[in-house]
Design a protein around this motif. Structure first.
Motif, PDB file in Angstrom:
ATOM      1  N   ALA A   1       0.909  -1.269  -0.092  1.00 17.96           N
ATOM      2  CA  ALA A   1      -0.033   0.103   0.030  1.00 17.96           C
ATOM      3  C   ALA A   1       0.695   1.299   0.113  1.00 17.96           C
ATOM      4  CB  ALA A   1      -1.014   0.140   1.055  1.00 17.96           C
ATOM      5  N   LYS A   2       1.907   1.166   0.847  1.00 15.63           N
ATOM      6  CA  LYS A   2       2.937   2.501   1.082  1.00 15.63           C
ATOM      7  C   LYS A   2       3.633   2.604  -0.612  1.00 15.63           C
ATOM      8  CE  LYS A   2       6.379   4.658   3.594  1.00 15.63           C
ATOM      9  NZ  LYS A   2       7.039   4.596   4.778  1.00 15.63           N
ATOM     10  N   GLU A   3       4.039   1.499  -1.356  1.00 12.69           N
ATOM     11  CA  GLU A   3       4.467   1.857  -2.476  1.00 12.69           C
ATOM     12  C   GLU A   3       3.384   2.341  -3.423  1.00 12.69           C
ATOM     13  OE1 GLU A   3       7.654   1.899  -3.531  1.00 12.69           O
ATOM     14  OE2 GLU A   3       7.871   1.442  -1.560  1.00 12.69           O
ATOM     15  N   VAL A   4       2.069   1.843  -3.834  1.00 13.02           N
ATOM     16  CA  VAL A   4       1.029   2.222  -4.547  1.00 13.02           C
ATOM     17  C   VAL A   4       0.658   3.673  -4.258  1.00 13.02           C
ATOM     18  CG1 VAL A   4      -1.219   1.654  -5.160  1.00 13.02           C
ATOM     19  CG2 VAL A   4       0.555  -0.140  -4.788  1.00 13.02           C
ATOM     20  N   SER A   5       0.551   4.011  -2.688  1.00 14.96           N
ATOM     21  CA  SER A   5       0.257   5.446  -2.468  1.00 14.96           C
ATOM     22  C   SER A   5       0.997   6.442  -3.054  1.00 14.96           C
ATOM     23  CB  SER A   5       0.081   5.370  -0.930  1.00 14.96           C
ATOM     24  OG  SER A   5      -0.867   4.565  -0.605  1.00 14.96           O
ATOM     25  N   LYS A   6       2.310   6.047  -3.437  1.00 12.76           N
ATOM     26  CA  LYS A   6       3.377   7.046  -3.687  1.00 12.76           C
ATOM     27  C   LYS A   6       2.884   7.473  -5.404  1.00 12.76           C
ATOM     28  CE  LYS A   6       7.025   5.479  -1.080  1.00 12.76           C
ATOM     29  NZ  LYS A   6       8.491   4.726  -1.118  1.00 12.76           N
TER      30      LYS A   6
ATOM     31  N   VAL B   1      -9.499   3.276   1.971  1.00 15.34           N
ATOM     32  CA  VAL B   1     -10.223   2.092   2.462  1.00 15.34           C
ATOM     33  C   VAL B   1     -11.324   2.179   3.384  1.00 15.34           C
ATOM     34  CG1 VAL B   1      -9.645   0.154   4.225  1.00 15.34           C
ATOM     35  CG2 VAL B   1      -8.165   0.557   2.318  1.00 15.34           C
ATOM     36  N   ILE B   2     -12.475   1.202   3.205  1.00 16.63           N
ATOM     37  CA  ILE B   2     -13.321   1.371   4.341  1.00 16.63           C
ATOM     38  C   ILE B   2     -13.304  -0.017   4.984  1.00 16.63           C
ATOM     39  CG2 ILE B   2     -16.108   1.392   4.633  1.00 16.63           C
ATOM     40  CD1 ILE B   2     -16.315   1.970   1.747  1.00 16.63           C
TER      41      ILE B   2
ATOM     42  N   SER C   1       0.759   3.982   5.909  1.00 14.69           N
ATOM     43  CA  SER C   1       1.218   3.834   4.275  1.00 14.69           C
ATOM     44  C   SER C   1       0.497   4.806   3.401  1.00 14.69           C
ATOM     45  CB  SER C   1       0.965   2.300   4.056  1.00 14.69           C
ATOM     46  OG  SER C   1      -0.045   2.110   5.045  1.00 14.69           O
ATOM     47  N   GLY C   2      -0.108   5.813   3.875  1.00 13.47           N
ATOM     48  CA  GLY C   2      -0.828   6.881   2.834  1.00 13.47           C
ATOM     49  C   GLY C   2      -2.220   6.641   2.434  1.00 13.47           C
ATOM     50  N   VAL C   3      -2.785   5.471   3.022  1.00 17.01           N
ATOM     51  CA  VAL C   3      -3.950   4.953   2.856  1.00 17.01           C
ATOM     52  C   VAL C   3      -5.268   5.933   3.656  1.00 17.01           C
ATOM     53  CG1 VAL C   3      -5.803   3.276   3.329  1.00 17.01           C
ATOM     54  CG2 VAL C   3      -3.484   2.407   2.734  1.00 17.01           C
ATOM     55  N   LEU C   4      -5.943   6.434   2.667  1.00 17.58           N
ATOM     56  CA  LEU C   4      -7.189   7.071   3.377  1.00 17.58           C
ATOM     57  C   LEU C   4      -8.208   6.325   3.933  1.00 17.58           C
ATOM     58  CD1 LEU C   4      -7.255   9.793   0.244  1.00 17.58           C
ATOM     59  CD2 LEU C   4      -6.483  10.314   2.644  1.00 17.58           C
ATOM     60  N   ARG C   5      -8.389   6.585   5.087  1.00 17.97           N
ATOM     61  CA  ARG C   5      -9.641   5.824   5.559  1.00 17.97           C
ATOM     62  C   ARG C   5     -10.990   6.558   5.779  1.00 17.97           C
ATOM     63  NH1 ARG C   5      -9.736   1.994  11.348  1.00 17.97           N
ATOM     64  NH2 ARG C   5     -11.579   1.292  10.696  1.00 17.97           N
TER      65      ARG C   5
ATOM     66  N   TRP D   1      -4.000  13.174   0.638  1.00 16.97           N
ATOM     67  CA  TRP D   1      -3.089  12.115  -0.310  1.00 16.97           C
ATOM     68  C   TRP D   1      -1.975  12.812  -0.811  1.00 16.97           C
ATOM     69  CZ3 TRP D   1      -2.622  11.791  -5.819  1.00 16.97           C
ATOM     70  CH2 TRP D   1      -1.953  10.717  -6.209  1.00 16.97           C
ATOM     71  N   SER D   2      -2.159  13.931  -1.527  1.00 14.38           N
ATOM     72  CA  SER D   2      -1.036  14.763  -2.384  1.00 14.38           C
ATOM     73  C   SER D   2      -0.074  14.954  -1.377  1.00 14.38           C
ATOM     74  CB  SER D   2      -1.565  15.929  -3.003  1.00 14.38           C
ATOM     75  OG  SER D   2      -0.668  16.732  -3.697  1.00 14.38           O
ATOM     76  N   LYS D   3      -0.102  15.661  -0.195  1.00  9.64           N
ATOM     77  CA  LYS D   3       0.680  16.166   0.894  1.00  9.64           C
ATOM     78  C   LYS D   3       1.525  14.877   1.117  1.00  9.64           C
ATOM     79  CE  LYS D   3      -0.832  20.480   2.106  1.00  9.64           C
ATOM     80  NZ  LYS D   3      -1.682  21.306   2.712  1.00  9.64           N
ATOM     81  N   TRP D   4       1.026  13.665   1.505  1.00 12.75           N
ATOM     82  CA  TRP D   4       1.422  12.473   2.002  1.00 12.75           C
ATOM     83  C   TRP D   4       2.444  11.904   0.929  1.00 12.75           C
ATOM     84  CZ3 TRP D   4       2.592   7.666   0.093  1.00 12.75           C
ATOM     85  CH2 TRP D   4       3.044   6.855   0.971  1.00 12.75           C
ATOM     86  N   LYS D   5       2.065  11.925  -0.391  1.00 14.43           N
ATOM     87  CA  LYS D   5       3.002  11.551  -1.476  1.00 14.43           C
ATOM     88  C   LYS D   5       4.200  12.419  -1.683  1.00 14.43           C
ATOM     89  CE  LYS D   5       2.390  11.101  -6.670  1.00 14.43           C
ATOM     90  NZ  LYS D   5       2.427  12.207  -7.465  1.00 14.43           N
ATOM     91  N   LYS D   6       3.994  13.649  -1.647  1.00 15.29           N
ATOM     92  CA  LYS D   6       5.120  14.726  -1.927  1.00 15.29           C
ATOM     93  C   LYS D   6       6.121  14.280  -0.789  1.00 15.29           C
ATOM     94  CE  LYS D   6       3.341  18.488  -4.597  1.00 15.29           C
ATOM     95  NZ  LYS D   6       1.874  18.290  -4.678  1.00 15.29           N
ATOM     96  N   LYS D   7       5.674  14.037   0.460  1.00 16.36           N
ATOM     97  CA  LYS D   7       6.534  13.641   1.510  1.00 16.36           C
ATOM     98  C   LYS D   7       7.435  12.532   1.445  1.00 16.36           C
ATOM     99  CE  LYS D   7       6.300  13.527   6.567  1.00 16.36           C
ATOM    100  NZ  LYS D   7       5.282  13.256   7.615  1.00 16.36           N
ATOM    101  N   HIS D   8       6.654  11.634   0.846  1.00 19.78           N
ATOM    102  CA  HIS D   8       7.230  10.073   0.699  1.00 19.78           C
ATOM    103  C   HIS D   8       7.887   9.590  -0.632  1.00 19.78           C
ATOM    104  CE1 HIS D   8       4.637   9.865   4.387  1.00 19.78           C
ATOM    105  NE2 HIS D   8       5.693   9.011   4.892  1.00 19.78           N
TER     106      HIS D   8
END
Length: 462
Positions: free
Chosen positions: A230-235, A241-242, A275-279, A452-459
């Motif tokens: 999930a962490k790799e895909v979130s990048k 996820v529900i 892992s950048g997943v939005l719950r 999500w965009s902020k998490w992605k830029k950070k990681h």
């Protein structure tokens, strides 16, 4: 092993095919034909003979071993007790992937889990993959593949939907049709004896037809692997996820439903964050976010502008933006450009209030200016239905202006009103512009995109 055969099979056998309406083996055949699958379809039923479905005649094979050609995918719809034998034959035939619709395995307890493990051993022996058991099937719209007993008319689009619950998954398919949400794929994972969420995430990560992934999950078998993938895909792509089973009783219900280990909820929350997943906590929230995340570009800065014709919804949107931590652009010198599109008693402070007198021309000018301004990074357009402007006309203006601007900035819309407002919202959503009947929902969807965009830029480079 690649899951290519699950989404782009050249040929499909339906084992347990039936010509009787009301039977699952009939529904799957019918959906394959009517959704336009272009590969070969082979009905398999111990009785043999011939069958006609949706105007097409088929020879029925008594066993998959009798099918004269290669078979990429075999959908198994026979009672649980016959599945081991049928799966063995699929292996001998060289089938690549097997969705097992049949239930009566791990969800029944230890005995069923044992049979499930044997099925996986058989699959491993032949290099096959299993989806399920205890599922409603798989859809992949780019290949016109609908191997489910759910609705036929799934709308193509950029969102992949993975569901651990069968009934809920089918209901959600129907709901996306009603709500004009386009899907690239629907995958029912059921008991996850073999193919699980992590495998599917790996496929969708590199799938050009998928822009965002939404998962309904009750539990995971291998938590660590899921989080790593999930962490790799979130990048690269957002994952929503529900996660059901938040309460103690809910977790117990999940265990008996799909034989899932639900685990402590706080652990899931922390792991998702890492892992950048939005719950999302509700179905509505998940799809609200998914609309924005699967259709909009990432914002290039923090400045959000709200354009409205009603002070009330403007204030509600402002409250939501503040709660969500969004930054409302406040350079009054620059915001002055909106004064050109409002009467003297309007307000160009953000939220920009064009007033109840706003007609198509006012909105058109304000939207065009906001889209062209380099310091306005994201736009929320709000509209309360009035006699001055038909909401459907506004929808046409927004679609035209957004397309002409090259869709470089995120833009969300909320239209509050009656039946015409609903029609306008549908028009916008059909054109890939996230639109909602409430201002807060539009703002929260925009906020999910920012998170999500902020998490992605950070990681990104980690």
């Amino acid at each position: 092993m690649s899951l290519e055969a699950l989404f782009n099979p050249k040929s499909i056998a339906v084992i347990g095919a039936s010509s009787k309406p009301g039977k699952i083996g009939y529904a799957i055949m019918k959906n394959l034909i009517e959704y336009g699958y272009e590969g070969k379809i082979y009905p398999v039923n111990i009785k043999g003979g011939e069958m006609e479905i949706s105007g097409r005649k088929f020879k029925v094979y008594k066993s998959i071993l009798e099918v004269p050609d290669e078979v990429d995918m075999a959908v198994i719809v026979v009672p649980a007790k016959f599945v081991p034998q049928v799966l063995e034959e699929c292996g001998q035939k060289g089938v690549k992937v097997v969705p097992i619709i049949s239930s009566g395995f791990g969800e029944l307890g230890e005995e069923g889990k044992k049979v499930e493990r044997q099925l996986v051993e058989t699959a491993r022996k032949y290099g096959m993959r299993i989806l399920g058991p205890n599922i409603f099937g798989v859809v992949y719209t780019p290949a016109k593949l609908n191997a489910t007993f759910g609705p036929t008319d799934v709308l193509p689009g950029p969102l992949a939907l993975i569901s651990q619950s069968g009934a809920l998954g089918i209901a959600l398919m129907g709901w996306t049709i009603l709500e004009k949400i386009g899907l690239s794929a629907v995958v029912s994972v059921g008991n996850k004896a073999d193919i699980d969420d992590a495998d599917l995430l790996e496929f969708f990560k590199d799938d050009d037809n998928t822009k965002a992934i939404l998962i309904y999950m009750e539990g995971v078998k291998d938590g660590r692997r899921f989080m790593e993938v999930a962490k790799e895909v979130s990048k690269k792509k957002p994952i929503i996820v529900i996660k059901a089973g938040r309460s103690e009783r809910g977790a117990k219900a999940a265990a008996s439903h799909t034989g899932s280990l639900a685990g402590s909820d706080t652990i899931y929350t922390a792991a998702f964050k890492q892992s950048g997943v939005l719950r999302a906590l509700t179905i509505g929230e998940a799809f609200d976010w998914a609309r924005a995340l699967s259709n909009l570009p990432e914002p290039q800065g923090d400045n959000v502008v709200i354009i409205t014709n009603g002070g009330g919804i403007g204030v509600m949107a402002t409250d939501a933006a503040e709660e969500e931590g969004l930054h409302l652009y406040d350079d009054l010198e620059q915001l002055k450009i909106f004064a050109n599109h409002m009467p003297p008693f309007g307000s160009y402070k953000n939220p920009v209030d064009l007033t109840g007198m706003a007609d198509g021309k006012s909105y058109e000018g304000a939207i065009r200016d906001a889209l062209a301004h380099p310091e306005m990074h994201a736009i929320a357009i709000l509209y309360c239905q009035t006699a001055v402007l038909d909401p459907r006309e506004l929808a046409e203006i927004i679609i035209r202006e957004y397309n002409e601007s090259g869709r470089k900035k995120p833009l969300v819309v909320a239209i509050v009103g009656g039946i015409e407002a609903k029609e306008a919202i549908d028009m916008l959503n059909e054109n890939g512009i996230p639109a909602y009947p409430e201002p807060e929902r539009a703002i929260k969807a925009l906020s999910a995109l920012y998170k999500w965009s902020k998490w992605k830029k950070k990681h990104e480079n980690q």
